[in-house]
Design a protein around this motif. Structure first.
Motif, PDB file in Angstrom:
ATOM      1  N   LEU A 447      10.976 -10.127  -3.646  1.00 44.02           N
ATOM      2  CA  LEU A 447      11.286  -9.612  -2.314  1.00 44.02           C
ATOM      3  C   LEU A 447      10.081  -9.680  -1.385  1.00 44.02           C
ATOM      4  O   LEU A 447      10.219  -9.988  -0.196  1.00 44.02           O
ATOM      5  CB  LEU A 447      11.797  -8.171  -2.424  1.00 44.02           C
ATOM      6  CG  LEU A 447      13.180  -8.014  -3.073  1.00 44.02           C
ATOM      7  CD1 LEU A 447      13.498  -6.553  -3.326  1.00 44.02           C
ATOM      8  CD2 LEU A 447      14.268  -8.659  -2.202  1.00 44.02           C
ATOM      9  N   ARG A 448       8.871  -9.423  -1.906  1.00 46.45           N
ATOM     10  CA  ARG A 448       7.690  -9.522  -1.048  1.00 46.45           C
ATOM     11  C   ARG A 448       7.419 -10.964  -0.632  1.00 46.45           C
ATOM     12  O   ARG A 448       7.016 -11.235   0.504  1.00 46.45           O
ATOM     13  CB  ARG A 448       6.461  -8.941  -1.764  1.00 46.45           C
ATOM     14  CG  ARG A 448       6.415  -7.426  -1.823  1.00 46.45           C
ATOM     15  CD  ARG A 448       6.509  -6.763  -0.455  1.00 46.45           C
ATOM     16  NE  ARG A 448       5.494  -7.203   0.460  1.00 46.45           N
ATOM     17  CZ  ARG A 448       4.347  -6.562   0.672  1.00 46.45           C
ATOM     18  NH1 ARG A 448       4.098  -5.440   0.018  1.00 46.45           N
ATOM     19  NH2 ARG A 448       3.485  -7.018   1.539  1.00 46.45           N
ATOM     20  N   ALA A 449       7.639 -11.920  -1.535  1.00 46.10           N
ATOM     21  CA  ALA A 449       7.433 -13.324  -1.182  1.00 46.10           C
ATOM     22  C   ALA A 449       8.434 -13.768  -0.114  1.00 46.10           C
ATOM     23  O   ALA A 449       8.084 -14.492   0.836  1.00 46.10           O
ATOM     24  CB  ALA A 449       7.560 -14.200  -2.430  1.00 46.10           C
ATOM     25  N   ASN A 472       8.424   1.517  -2.817  1.00 48.98           N
ATOM     26  CA  ASN A 472       9.472   1.778  -3.796  1.00 48.98           C
ATOM     27  C   ASN A 472      10.409   0.587  -3.901  1.00 48.98           C
ATOM     28  O   ASN A 472      10.698  -0.082  -2.894  1.00 48.98           O
ATOM     29  CB  ASN A 472      10.296   3.004  -3.392  1.00 48.98           C
ATOM     30  CG  ASN A 472       9.474   4.277  -3.387  1.00 48.98           C
ATOM     31  OD1 ASN A 472       8.631   4.474  -4.249  1.00 48.98           O
ATOM     32  ND2 ASN A 472       9.707   5.134  -2.404  1.00 48.98           N
ATOM     33  N   LEU A 473      10.871   0.311  -5.100  1.00 50.09           N
ATOM     34  CA  LEU A 473      11.949  -0.652  -5.304  1.00 50.09           C
ATOM     35  C   LEU A 473      13.225   0.146  -5.481  1.00 50.09           C
ATOM     36  O   LEU A 473      13.346   0.936  -6.425  1.00 50.09           O
ATOM     37  CB  LEU A 473      11.682  -1.516  -6.533  1.00 50.09           C
ATOM     38  CG  LEU A 473      12.800  -2.507  -6.867  1.00 50.09           C
ATOM     39  CD1 LEU A 473      12.887  -3.601  -5.806  1.00 50.09           C
ATOM     40  CD2 LEU A 473      12.588  -3.128  -8.246  1.00 50.09           C
ATOM     41  N   GLU A 474      14.161  -0.044  -4.570  1.00 54.49           N
ATOM     42  CA  GLU A 474      15.377   0.766  -4.579  1.00 54.49           C
ATOM     43  C   GLU A 474      16.599  -0.094  -4.877  1.00 54.49           C
ATOM     44  O   GLU A 474      16.708  -1.232  -4.413  1.00 54.49           O
ATOM     45  CB  GLU A 474      15.559   1.472  -3.235  1.00 54.49           C
ATOM     46  CG  GLU A 474      16.770   2.393  -3.216  1.00 54.49           C
ATOM     47  CD  GLU A 474      16.819   3.294  -2.003  1.00 54.49           C
ATOM     48  OE1 GLU A 474      17.884   3.847  -1.717  1.00 54.49           O
ATOM     49  OE2 GLU A 474      15.774   3.435  -1.347  1.00 54.49           O
ATOM     50  N   HIS A 475      17.504   0.480  -5.650  1.00 59.34           N
ATOM     51  CA  HIS A 475      18.821  -0.111  -5.856  1.00 59.34           C
ATOM     52  C   HIS A 475      19.750   0.498  -4.808  1.00 59.34           C
ATOM     53  O   HIS A 475      19.963   1.718  -4.809  1.00 59.34           O
ATOM     54  CB  HIS A 475      19.339   0.205  -7.257  1.00 59.34           C
ATOM     55  CG  HIS A 475      18.534  -0.423  -8.355  1.00 59.34           C
ATOM     56  ND1 HIS A 475      17.295   0.054  -8.719  1.00 59.34           N
ATOM     57  CD2 HIS A 475      18.798  -1.484  -9.162  1.00 59.34           C
ATOM     58  CE1 HIS A 475      16.814  -0.687  -9.717  1.00 59.34           C
ATOM     59  NE2 HIS A 475      17.702  -1.619 -10.004  1.00 59.34           N
ATOM     60  N   VAL A 476      20.291  -0.342  -3.926  1.00 63.40           N
ATOM     61  CA  VAL A 476      21.158   0.191  -2.873  1.00 63.40           C
ATOM     62  C   VAL A 476      22.373   0.864  -3.503  1.00 63.40           C
ATOM     63  O   VAL A 476      22.662   2.039  -3.239  1.00 63.40           O
ATOM     64  CB  VAL A 476      21.585  -0.923  -1.895  1.00 63.40           C
ATOM     65  CG1 VAL A 476      22.407  -0.324  -0.748  1.00 63.40           C
ATOM     66  CG2 VAL A 476      20.355  -1.635  -1.343  1.00 63.40           C
ATOM     67  N   VAL A 477      23.115   0.119  -4.353  1.00 60.94           N
ATOM     68  CA  VAL A 477      24.067   0.782  -5.245  1.00 60.94           C
ATOM     69  C   VAL A 477      23.227   1.374  -6.362  1.00 60.94           C
ATOM     70  O   VAL A 477      22.628   0.640  -7.143  1.00 60.94           O
ATOM     71  CB  VAL A 477      25.110  -0.193  -5.811  1.00 60.94           C
ATOM     72  CG1 VAL A 477      25.977   0.506  -6.866  1.00 60.94           C
ATOM     73  CG2 VAL A 477      25.983  -0.757  -4.709  1.00 60.94           C
ATOM     74  N   LEU A 502      18.865  -5.125  -4.256  1.00 65.23           N
ATOM     75  CA  LEU A 502      17.533  -4.530  -4.385  1.00 65.23           C
ATOM     76  C   LEU A 502      16.818  -4.544  -3.043  1.00 65.23           C
ATOM     77  O   LEU A 502      16.937  -5.493  -2.266  1.00 65.23           O
ATOM     78  CB  LEU A 502      16.718  -5.294  -5.424  1.00 65.23           C
ATOM     79  CG  LEU A 502      17.350  -5.409  -6.821  1.00 65.23           C
ATOM     80  CD1 LEU A 502      16.486  -6.253  -7.731  1.00 65.23           C
ATOM     81  CD2 LEU A 502      17.580  -4.025  -7.426  1.00 65.23           C
ATOM     82  N   ALA A 503      16.051  -3.490  -2.797  1.00 67.85           N
ATOM     83  CA  ALA A 503      15.373  -3.377  -1.510  1.00 67.85           C
ATOM     84  C   ALA A 503      14.006  -2.743  -1.672  1.00 67.85           C
ATOM     85  O   ALA A 503      13.788  -1.903  -2.551  1.00 67.85           O
ATOM     86  CB  ALA A 503      16.214  -2.540  -0.548  1.00 67.85           C
ATOM     87  N   LEU A 504      13.084  -3.151  -0.810  1.00 70.57           N
ATOM     88  CA  LEU A 504      11.759  -2.544  -0.749  1.00 70.57           C
ATOM     89  C   LEU A 504      11.774  -1.438   0.298  1.00 70.57           C
ATOM     90  O   LEU A 504      12.306  -1.607   1.392  1.00 70.57           O
ATOM     91  CB  LEU A 504      10.713  -3.590  -0.361  1.00 70.57           C
ATOM     92  CG  LEU A 504      10.516  -4.773  -1.313  1.00 70.57           C
ATOM     93  CD1 LEU A 504       9.583  -5.803  -0.679  1.00 70.57           C
ATOM     94  CD2 LEU A 504       9.951  -4.300  -2.647  1.00 70.57           C
ATOM     95  N   GLN A 529      10.233  -1.185   7.785  1.00 71.31           N
ATOM     96  CA  GLN A 529       9.373  -2.257   8.304  1.00 71.31           C
ATOM     97  C   GLN A 529       9.622  -3.583   7.588  1.00 71.31           C
ATOM     98  O   GLN A 529       9.177  -4.626   8.057  1.00 71.31           O
ATOM     99  CB  GLN A 529       7.913  -1.857   8.144  1.00 71.31           C
ATOM    100  CG  GLN A 529       7.470  -1.706   6.691  1.00 71.31           C
ATOM    101  CD  GLN A 529       6.003  -1.360   6.551  1.00 71.31           C
ATOM    102  OE1 GLN A 529       5.170  -1.819   7.320  1.00 71.31           O
ATOM    103  NE2 GLN A 529       5.681  -0.519   5.564  1.00 71.31           N
ATOM    104  N   PHE A 530      10.291  -3.530   6.449  1.00 71.59           N
ATOM    105  CA  PHE A 530      10.583  -4.759   5.702  1.00 71.59           C
ATOM    106  C   PHE A 530      11.861  -5.400   6.254  1.00 71.59           C
ATOM    107  O   PHE A 530      12.928  -4.775   6.263  1.00 71.59           O
ATOM    108  CB  PHE A 530      10.764  -4.459   4.212  1.00 71.59           C
ATOM    109  CG  PHE A 530       9.539  -3.916   3.539  1.00 71.59           C
ATOM    110  CD1 PHE A 530       8.403  -4.704   3.401  1.00 71.59           C
ATOM    111  CD2 PHE A 530       9.511  -2.610   3.058  1.00 71.59           C
ATOM    112  CE1 PHE A 530       7.268  -4.204   2.786  1.00 71.59           C
ATOM    113  CE2 PHE A 530       8.379  -2.109   2.441  1.00 71.59           C
ATOM    114  CZ  PHE A 530       7.246  -2.905   2.305  1.00 71.59           C
ATOM    115  N   LYS A 531      11.732  -6.632   6.694  1.00 72.77           N
ATOM    116  CA  LYS A 531      12.889  -7.310   7.280  1.00 72.77           C
ATOM    117  C   LYS A 531      13.989  -7.546   6.253  1.00 72.77           C
ATOM    118  O   LYS A 531      15.172  -7.516   6.580  1.00 72.77           O
ATOM    119  CB  LYS A 531      12.444  -8.641   7.892  1.00 72.77           C
ATOM    120  CG  LYS A 531      11.535  -8.483   9.102  1.00 72.77           C
ATOM    121  CD  LYS A 531      11.178  -9.836   9.706  1.00 72.77           C
ATOM    122  CE  LYS A 531      10.275  -9.662  10.933  1.00 72.77           C
ATOM    123  NZ  LYS A 531       9.914 -10.967  11.536  1.00 72.77           N
ATOM    124  N   THR A 532      13.570  -7.808   4.991  1.00 69.55           N
ATOM    125  CA  THR A 532      14.593  -8.019   3.956  1.00 69.55           C
ATOM    126  C   THR A 532      15.385  -6.744   3.701  1.00 69.55           C
ATOM    127  O   THR A 532      16.507  -6.799   3.184  1.00 69.55           O
ATOM    128  CB  THR A 532      13.944  -8.475   2.642  1.00 69.55           C
ATOM    129  OG1 THR A 532      12.928  -7.533   2.258  1.00 69.55           O
ATOM    130  CG2 THR A 532      13.341  -9.865   2.775  1.00 69.55           C
TER     131      THR A 532
END
Length: 567
Positions: A447-449, A472-477, A502-504, A529-532
């Motif tokens: 995700l960072r890349a 944090n690495l978060e699971h949306v579900v 997955l989301a940052l 702040q993370f676009k992803t």
């Protein structure tokens, strides 16, 4: 020897009772720490307490030498530790005023009379570093105050390990017998002695030669496996250089010292290094084939010394593959060092190391930079797409050998040679669009890349090491979704570890909503702040179709984040 293997099952005490055993002079020194010694003592104590009929200690591999004295190829640690147990049992019997029992242990298991010198000599002869200390200190009578934590440690690390093992053993045995009545203590120690003699069993394999012993490890899968392989390779090389043994020993010490800086308690990295160097000069070689291949190719003293010198010359380059801070990289550009760190810390893959090693040895600084960036892209593509079985090991090894003999001299030529094996852009995008990630380390890196790719960063795949507590690495579900999600366990499990789910999130107040509903989380995602991550807020609902739609968008970006073209 007949060339065949002899097998015999016996108690490890009976093995010591048979007579002289030797640890090859230049074999690895005593290495067991407190954990291994304590585990052996606890296992023995449990088996004796339960009156178990047998406790299997594993396999001991011996090689019969021309003088008729067996040399220990594998099993040194267990045999030496058992002899220390017997020595401390002897001491306790002496303290309990049971002199005949103490003397019987001494004469039967610890020392014997040399008929030529009429001296008492140890039944176990240790290696160069340990033998004098073992004979003159460990086998001597000691009391409970043998080891004082405040005393000055022994100068030789393996001598210190022997002394600590001895101290731990005498304290353990003393604790075992302490609850018993004085008249029962000696008998209970005798029970330990009989168990070690008869029921703490080993399978003793007598091999025809060192290489034969090496091959045994492929099927025995015993404790000490890797270290024994390294010892046998070392002894074989030393046997080929009898007239230049000091030089061979010095080169071997340089090699092992460098590899041990990576942390190598069982010798596995040392064997791997030797195999990887062998691959660079001789092509694909499986671990089980290494000993036989070395024996065929290294047939005389000159070849043995040349090989050892080459290994010593290359070892610091190999060690540098684990850290961009190694002095080796001082002449290389930041892009190369970034790639080294990405492979070592984020991806943590091993298959590509022979190829990395070959490039580091042979390529110019400019070509190495291009090649190492390719290695990052290839590694991610194979992780996502799949390694295609044993093909990857074989092809990486073939390319390493082609670089070794200078058939491949540039990154472009290397890329061409691997082009039919590396997943193409369409293959990678398709695989990424449905990929699941179980390891948080890899998910963060992916995700960072991709985040860097969205931002137009020059090297999107080179993610700096960061404090994982800050992101944090978060699971949306969530992994444990509440009722508000309206998902069955099977439905949740199907999507939870998809990359699209997955989301940052920047750590801090309100950065994680835990098991809250999507509606509860959506605002925080939109403010990220993370676009992803902020792209998640564009979805009205979060279900399997939404997750796959986001993952498809990430997959398109992934092709640019891990490119096959040179930038």
């Amino acid at each position: 020897m007949s060339g065949k293997f002899d097998f015999d099952s016996m108690g490890i005490g009976d093995l010591l009772k048979r007579g002289l055993l030797t640890v090859p002079a230049n074999q690895r020194s005593y290495a067991w720490g407190e954990k291994q010694v304590r585990e052996l003592l606890q296992d023995l104590n449990e088996a004796i307490t339960n009156d178990d009929p047998d406790y299997f200690l594993g396999t001991v591999v011996l090689v019969m030498k021309d003088d008729g004295v067996p040399s220990i190829a594998d099993g040194q640690q267990r045999i030496a530790t058992t002899s220390i147990i017997l020595a401390r049992m002897r001491d306790l019997q002496t303290r309990l005023r049971r002199g005949p029992r103490a003397q019987a242990i001494e004469n039967t298991y610890l020392r014997e009379i040399d008929v030529d010198t009429e001296e008492h000599v140890p039944k176990l002869r240790m290696n160069i570093e340990d033998n004098e200390f073992y004979a003159n200190d460990i086998l001597q009578h000691h009391g409970l105050d043998q080891y004082n934590p405040k005393r000055t440690p022994e100068k030789i690390a393996s001598n210190e390990k022997l002394k600590k093992a001895s101290s731990l053993i005498v304290e353990f045995l003393d604790d075992v017998i302490k609850p018993l009545k004085p008249e029962q203590q000696s008998d209970y120690l005798n029970r330990w002695l009989k168990f070690i003699k008869e029921r703490a069993s080993v399978v003793v394999v007598t091999a025809p030669d060192e290489v034969g012993a090496y091959r045994m490890f492929e099927t025995l899968n015993d404790r000490g496996l890797k270290a024994s392989q390294a010892d046998i390779l070392k002894n074989f090389l030393f046997s080929k250089a009898p007239n230049r043994l000091n030089e061979a020993q010095s080169l071997w010490s340089a090699i092992t010292g460098a590899i041990e800086s990576l942390g190598d308690p069982d010798g596995s990295r040392l064997v791997t290094y030797i195999r990887h160097y062998w691959i660079v000069i001789n092509g694909p070689t499986k671990e089980r084939e290494l000993a036989a291949s070395v024996k065929i190719e290294i047939s005389n003293e000159s070849k043995a010394l040349s090989f050892l010198k080459a290994c010593a010359d290359g070892v610091n380059t190999y060690v540098a593959l684990w850290s961009s801070n190694h002095p080796y990289w001082s002449t290389h550009r930041p892009k190369t060092r970034n790639a080294v760190d990405t492979i070592a810390h984020h991806l943590q893959i091993e298959q590509i190391r022979p190829l990395m090693f070959a490039v580091a040895l042979k390529f110019s600084v400019n070509e190495a930079e291009k090649a190492f960036r390719l290695f990052v892209s290839w590694s991610v593509r194979f992780l996502v797409f799949g390694g295609r079985g044993g093909m990857l090991d074989s092809q990486y090894s073939l390319r390493a050998a082609e670089i070794g003999d200078e058939k491949i001299k540039t990154a472009a030529a290397l890329r061409t040679a691997m082009s039919r094996y590396v997943p193409t852009d369409p293959e990678f995008e398709t695989a990424f669009a449905t990929a699941r990630v179980s390891r948080a380390r890899l998910a963060r890196y992916y995700l960072r890349a991709i985040e860097n790719e969205m931002a137009g960063t020059e090297q999107p795949e080179m993610v700096p090491n960061e404090d994982v507590e800050s992101v944090n690495l978060e699971h949306v579900v969530p992994l444990t979704p509440g009722d508000s999600w309206g998902l069955s366990d099977d439905e949740a499990e199907a999507v939870q570890k998809l990359i699209g789910n997955l989301a940052l999130m920047q750590a801090g107040p309100n950065s994680q909503e835990g098991n809250g509903s999507f509606a509860d989380k959506k605002k925080a995602y939109g403010a990220s702040q993370f676009k992803t991550t902020s792209m998640i807020a564009s979805f009205e609902k979060w279900d399997a179709s939404s997750i796959r739609a986001r993952q498809s968008e990430l997959a398109k970006l992934a092709v640019g984040a891990w490119p096959l073209a040179f930038k």
